[in-house]
Design a protein around this motif. Structure first.
Motif, PDB file in Angstrom:
ATOM      1  N   HIS A 165       0.812  -1.221   0.000  1.00 43.02           N
ATOM      2  CA  HIS A 165       0.000   0.000   0.000  1.00 43.02           C
ATOM      3  C   HIS A 165       0.845   1.271   0.000  1.00 43.02           C
ATOM      4  O   HIS A 165       0.362   2.335  -0.379  1.00 43.02           O
ATOM      5  CB  HIS A 165      -0.916   0.021   1.227  1.00 43.02           C
ATOM      6  CG  HIS A 165      -1.809  -1.178   1.337  1.00 43.02           C
ATOM      7  ND1 HIS A 165      -2.903  -1.381   0.524  1.00 43.02           N
ATOM      8  CD2 HIS A 165      -1.753  -2.250   2.161  1.00 43.02           C
ATOM      9  CE1 HIS A 165      -3.495  -2.528   0.842  1.00 43.02           C
ATOM     10  NE2 HIS A 165      -2.812  -3.076   1.842  1.00 43.02           N
ATOM     11  N   ILE A 166       2.083   1.179   0.454  1.00 43.66           N
ATOM     12  CA  ILE A 166       2.873   2.393   0.654  1.00 43.66           C
ATOM     13  C   ILE A 166       3.183   3.109  -0.651  1.00 43.66           C
ATOM     14  O   ILE A 166       3.232   4.322  -0.701  1.00 43.66           O
ATOM     15  CB  ILE A 166       4.177   2.061   1.420  1.00 43.66           C
ATOM     16  CG1 ILE A 166       3.819   1.797   2.884  1.00 43.66           C
ATOM     17  CG2 ILE A 166       5.195   3.175   1.320  1.00 43.66           C
ATOM     18  CD1 ILE A 166       5.014   1.520   3.766  1.00 43.66           C
ATOM     19  N   GLY A 167       3.405   2.411  -1.736  1.00 42.17           N
ATOM     20  CA  GLY A 167       3.649   3.095  -2.998  1.00 42.17           C
ATOM     21  C   GLY A 167       4.986   2.731  -3.598  1.00 42.17           C
ATOM     22  O   GLY A 167       5.595   1.724  -3.263  1.00 42.17           O
ATOM     23  N   THR A 168       5.455   3.584  -4.482  1.00 39.34           N
ATOM     24  CA  THR A 168       6.644   3.281  -5.267  1.00 39.34           C
ATOM     25  C   THR A 168       7.904   3.832  -4.597  1.00 39.34           C
ATOM     26  O   THR A 168       7.849   4.679  -3.718  1.00 39.34           O
ATOM     27  CB  THR A 168       6.520   3.896  -6.665  1.00 39.34           C
ATOM     28  OG1 THR A 168       6.524   5.323  -6.532  1.00 39.34           O
ATOM     29  CG2 THR A 168       5.229   3.459  -7.331  1.00 39.34           C
ATOM     30  N   ILE A 169       9.048   3.326  -5.062  1.00 40.69           N
ATOM     31  CA  ILE A 169      10.337   3.840  -4.604  1.00 40.69           C
ATOM     32  C   ILE A 169      10.450   5.331  -4.932  1.00 40.69           C
ATOM     33  O   ILE A 169      10.977   6.115  -4.144  1.00 40.69           O
ATOM     34  CB  ILE A 169      11.493   3.063  -5.274  1.00 40.69           C
ATOM     35  CG1 ILE A 169      11.446   1.586  -4.863  1.00 40.69           C
ATOM     36  CG2 ILE A 169      12.835   3.680  -4.904  1.00 40.69           C
ATOM     37  CD1 ILE A 169      11.595   1.351  -3.379  1.00 40.69           C
ATOM     38  N   ARG A 170       9.938   5.726  -6.088  1.00 37.26           N
ATOM     39  CA  ARG A 170       9.997   7.139  -6.484  1.00 37.26           C
ATOM     40  C   ARG A 170       9.240   8.003  -5.481  1.00 37.26           C
ATOM     41  O   ARG A 170       9.674   9.117  -5.145  1.00 37.26           O
ATOM     42  CB  ARG A 170       9.414   7.317  -7.884  1.00 37.26           C
ATOM     43  CG  ARG A 170       9.548   8.744  -8.438  1.00 37.26           C
ATOM     44  CD  ARG A 170      10.972   9.224  -8.423  1.00 37.26           C
ATOM     45  NE  ARG A 170      11.143  10.487  -9.145  1.00 37.26           N
ATOM     46  CZ  ARG A 170      12.207  11.251  -9.042  1.00 37.26           C
ATOM     47  NH1 ARG A 170      13.204  10.888  -8.234  1.00 37.26           N
ATOM     48  NH2 ARG A 170      12.298  12.369  -9.734  1.00 37.26           N
ATOM     49  N   GLN A 171       8.098   7.519  -4.994  1.00 40.66           N
ATOM     50  CA  GLN A 171       7.348   8.290  -4.000  1.00 40.66           C
ATOM     51  C   GLN A 171       8.156   8.469  -2.713  1.00 40.66           C
ATOM     52  O   GLN A 171       8.110   9.518  -2.085  1.00 40.66           O
ATOM     53  CB  GLN A 171       6.014   7.602  -3.698  1.00 40.66           C
ATOM     54  CG  GLN A 171       4.976   7.783  -4.795  1.00 40.66           C
ATOM     55  CD  GLN A 171       3.683   7.041  -4.489  1.00 40.66           C
ATOM     56  OE1 GLN A 171       3.665   6.121  -3.683  1.00 40.66           O
ATOM     57  NE2 GLN A 171       2.602   7.433  -5.160  1.00 40.66           N
ATOM     58  N   LEU A 172       8.901   7.443  -2.337  1.00 42.75           N
ATOM     59  CA  LEU A 172       9.740   7.553  -1.143  1.00 42.75           C
ATOM     60  C   LEU A 172      10.867   8.557  -1.368  1.00 42.75           C
ATOM     61  O   LEU A 172      11.236   9.301  -0.453  1.00 42.75           O
ATOM     62  CB  LEU A 172      10.314   6.179  -0.775  1.00 42.75           C
ATOM     63  CG  LEU A 172       9.301   5.101  -0.405  1.00 42.75           C
ATOM     64  CD1 LEU A 172      10.020   3.819   0.013  1.00 42.75           C
ATOM     65  CD2 LEU A 172       8.368   5.568   0.714  1.00 42.75           C
ATOM     66  N   GLU A 173      11.418   8.589  -2.582  1.00 48.59           N
ATOM     67  CA  GLU A 173      12.447   9.583  -2.904  1.00 48.59           C
ATOM     68  C   GLU A 173      11.873  10.995  -2.826  1.00 48.59           C
ATOM     69  O   GLU A 173      12.526  11.916  -2.305  1.00 48.59           O
ATOM     70  CB  GLU A 173      12.996   9.326  -4.305  1.00 48.59           C
ATOM     71  CG  GLU A 173      13.821   8.050  -4.420  1.00 48.59           C
ATOM     72  CD  GLU A 173      14.253   7.764  -5.852  1.00 48.59           C
ATOM     73  OE1 GLU A 173      15.241   7.043  -6.034  1.00 48.59           O
ATOM     74  OE2 GLU A 173      13.589   8.270  -6.781  1.00 48.59           O
ATOM     75  N   ILE A 174      10.657  11.170  -3.325  1.00 51.79           N
ATOM     76  CA  ILE A 174      10.002  12.478  -3.273  1.00 51.79           C
ATOM     77  C   ILE A 174       9.714  12.857  -1.819  1.00 51.79           C
ATOM     78  O   ILE A 174       9.909  14.011  -1.408  1.00 51.79           O
ATOM     79  CB  ILE A 174       8.704  12.472  -4.101  1.00 51.79           C
ATOM     80  CG1 ILE A 174       9.037  12.295  -5.591  1.00 51.79           C
ATOM     81  CG2 ILE A 174       7.901  13.745  -3.889  1.00 51.79           C
ATOM     82  CD1 ILE A 174       7.828  12.100  -6.491  1.00 51.79           C
ATOM     83  N   LEU A 175       9.273  11.884  -1.027  1.00 53.70           N
ATOM     84  CA  LEU A 175       9.013  12.128   0.398  1.00 53.70           C
ATOM     85  C   LEU A 175      10.261  12.667   1.097  1.00 53.70           C
ATOM     86  O   LEU A 175      10.194  13.655   1.845  1.00 53.70           O
ATOM     87  CB  LEU A 175       8.564  10.829   1.066  1.00 53.70           C
ATOM     88  CG  LEU A 175       8.470  10.855   2.604  1.00 53.70           C
ATOM     89  CD1 LEU A 175       7.293  11.718   3.036  1.00 53.70           C
ATOM     90  CD2 LEU A 175       8.334   9.438   3.154  1.00 53.70           C
ATOM     91  N   LEU A 176      11.414  12.044   0.876  1.00 48.14           N
ATOM     92  CA  LEU A 176      12.649  12.490   1.521  1.00 48.14           C
ATOM     93  C   LEU A 176      13.043  13.881   1.045  1.00 48.14           C
ATOM     94  O   LEU A 176      13.548  14.691   1.838  1.00 48.14           O
ATOM     95  CB  LEU A 176      13.780  11.502   1.238  1.00 48.14           C
ATOM     96  CG  LEU A 176      13.682  10.150   1.931  1.00 48.14           C
ATOM     97  CD1 LEU A 176      14.955   9.343   1.709  1.00 48.14           C
ATOM     98  CD2 LEU A 176      13.420  10.300   3.418  1.00 48.14           C
ATOM     99  N   ALA A 177      12.815  14.175  -0.211  1.00 48.98           N
ATOM    100  CA  ALA A 177      13.137  15.507  -0.731  1.00 48.98           C
ATOM    101  C   ALA A 177      12.262  16.565  -0.064  1.00 48.98           C
ATOM    102  O   ALA A 177      12.745  17.644   0.319  1.00 48.98           O
ATOM    103  CB  ALA A 177      12.948  15.544  -2.246  1.00 48.98           C
ATOM    104  N   VAL A 178      10.975  16.277   0.109  1.00 50.04           N
ATOM    105  CA  VAL A 178      10.057  17.209   0.782  1.00 50.04           C
ATOM    106  C   VAL A 178      10.493  17.417   2.232  1.00 50.04           C
ATOM    107  O   VAL A 178      10.521  18.544   2.733  1.00 50.04           O
ATOM    108  CB  VAL A 178       8.607  16.686   0.725  1.00 50.04           C
ATOM    109  CG1 VAL A 178       7.688  17.545   1.587  1.00 50.04           C
ATOM    110  CG2 VAL A 178       8.096  16.683  -0.719  1.00 50.04           C
ATOM    111  N   HIS A 179      10.858  16.322   2.895  1.00 53.11           N
ATOM    112  CA  HIS A 179      11.291  16.420   4.300  1.00 53.11           C
ATOM    113  C   HIS A 179      12.583  17.220   4.415  1.00 53.11           C
ATOM    114  O   HIS A 179      12.706  18.117   5.248  1.00 53.11           O
ATOM    115  CB  HIS A 179      11.503  15.019   4.876  1.00 53.11           C
ATOM    116  CG  HIS A 179      12.061  15.020   6.258  1.00 53.11           C
ATOM    117  ND1 HIS A 179      13.417  14.909   6.505  1.00 53.11           N
ATOM    118  CD2 HIS A 179      11.470  15.144   7.477  1.00 53.11           C
ATOM    119  CE1 HIS A 179      13.625  14.958   7.801  1.00 53.11           C
ATOM    120  NE2 HIS A 179      12.462  15.089   8.413  1.00 53.11           N
ATOM    121  N   ASP A 180      13.570  16.922   3.568  1.00 54.50           N
ATOM    122  CA  ASP A 180      14.875  17.577   3.666  1.00 54.50           C
ATOM    123  C   ASP A 180      14.819  19.046   3.261  1.00 54.50           C
ATOM    124  O   ASP A 180      15.487  19.889   3.870  1.00 54.50           O
ATOM    125  CB  ASP A 180      15.912  16.850   2.808  1.00 54.50           C
ATOM    126  CG  ASP A 180      16.265  15.481   3.383  1.00 54.50           C
ATOM    127  OD1 ASP A 180      15.824  15.179   4.504  1.00 54.50           O
ATOM    128  OD2 ASP A 180      16.974  14.714   2.702  1.00 54.50           O
TER     129      ASP A 180
END
Length: 301
Positions: A8-23
């Motif tokens: 359910h969590i999504g794609t690796i790309r979404q996780l990369e985008i998540l880290l960019a938003v956080h950082d």
């Protein structure tokens, strides 16, 4: 029973985008860093939040604040992406390419010396990419707690996190003043002599401020804080403008402007600290991080 959360969590790309938003701290800056449009980043973050079933972040006074669930997701994203990075580096190492990424997070004052350490390393391993994050002590400790990076640099070690440390350079803190300040002509100065001088202090969360406050407490001394400033460069220029005196790392003078600044020979100074590389004990070191630390150890010999 095996967890199906990953479905359910999504794609690796979404996780990369998540880290960019956080950082980066904002949708707009994350989009710029990833060469994506702002709506694209927003849509991917909404899909991720919908998949989790909980908000990942919210806005407070126009500042993006991650929820506890969002921070836990960031931590997991780091672990997932780091697993792929380790695989990539192992494969590259097997091919003898020695390529990969070194993620380094350093406190603000160390930005004057870290490039001088990175230069020879990057010259030796030209295919290695370096991601360098610079923040104050409080921000860097937060990144350490979340294990966002491979290696961290502090002059005042966090005492509540289980870490490995490698001291690599002294970091004396010295008092500075304008050449026309009457204190410059005096000899045998003590802390008592600067007690009433207008003092320019780094912001709360800064390692320099932490060291000064700890030092003054041990000396049972007081200072007259006139201004709080979030930049060593700004403090130096304020001293040049006769707005007061300050205590800064000697390295900010070694690698920065020295015109219009005089070190005051105060009996109790300098404040003696050391620069150290830090990495969490509970996180497996990447091949590149191991190579970098070995390079540092070798350069000390």
């Amino acid at each position: 029973m095996q967890s199906r959360l990953h479905a359910h969590i999504g794609t690796i790309r979404q996780l990369e985008i998540l880290l960019a938003v956080h950082d980066k701290g904002s949708i707009n800056q994350a989009a710029k860093s990833l060469f994506l449009t702002q709506p694209t980043v927003s849509i991917q973050m909404k899909k991720l939040a919908d998949a989790i079933g909980e908000p990942i972040y919210h806005l407070s006074n126009r500042k993006l604040m991650f929820t506890d669930i969002g921070l836990e997701l960031v931590k997991t994203a780091v672990e997932v992406l780091d697993s792929f990075a380790r695989l990539d580096m192992r494969l590259n190492n097997m091919r003898k390419l020695k390529s990969g990424t070194l993620r380094l997070s350093v406190v603000t004052t160390s930005k004057y010396l870290i490039p001088h350490l990175l230069g020879p390393f990057c010259e030796q391993f030209p295919d290695i990419e370096v991601q360098l994050n610079i923040g104050n002590r409080e921000q860097t400790i937060e990144r350490l707690k979340q294990s966002v990076d491979d290696v961290y640099v502090f002059s005042h070690l966090p005492n509540d996190i289980d870490c490995h440390t490698l001291a690599f350079m002294e970091n004396p803190l010295v008092a500075i003043a304008h050449p026309e300040n009457p204190l410059v002509k005096r000899k045998n100065l003590t802390l008592e002599d600067i007690r009433n001088e207008p003092f320019l202090m780094r912001e709360k969360g800064s390692g320099t401020r932490h060291a000064i406050e700890e030092f003054l407490q041990n000396q049972q001394a007081n200072i007259n804080i006139k201004m709080t400033i979030e930049s060593n460069e700004a403090i130096k220029h304020c001293v040049m403008s006769k707005l007061g005196i300050s205590i800064l790392s000697a390295h900010t003078l070694s690698y920065g402007e020295q015109n219009g600044l005089i070190c005051l020979p105060i009996k109790e100074l300098p404040i003696k600290t050391n620069w150290s590389f830090v990495w969490p004990k509970n996180k497996r070191q990447t091949i590149v991080a191991q190579q970098f630390l070995e390079h540092i150890k070798a350069s000390k010999q």
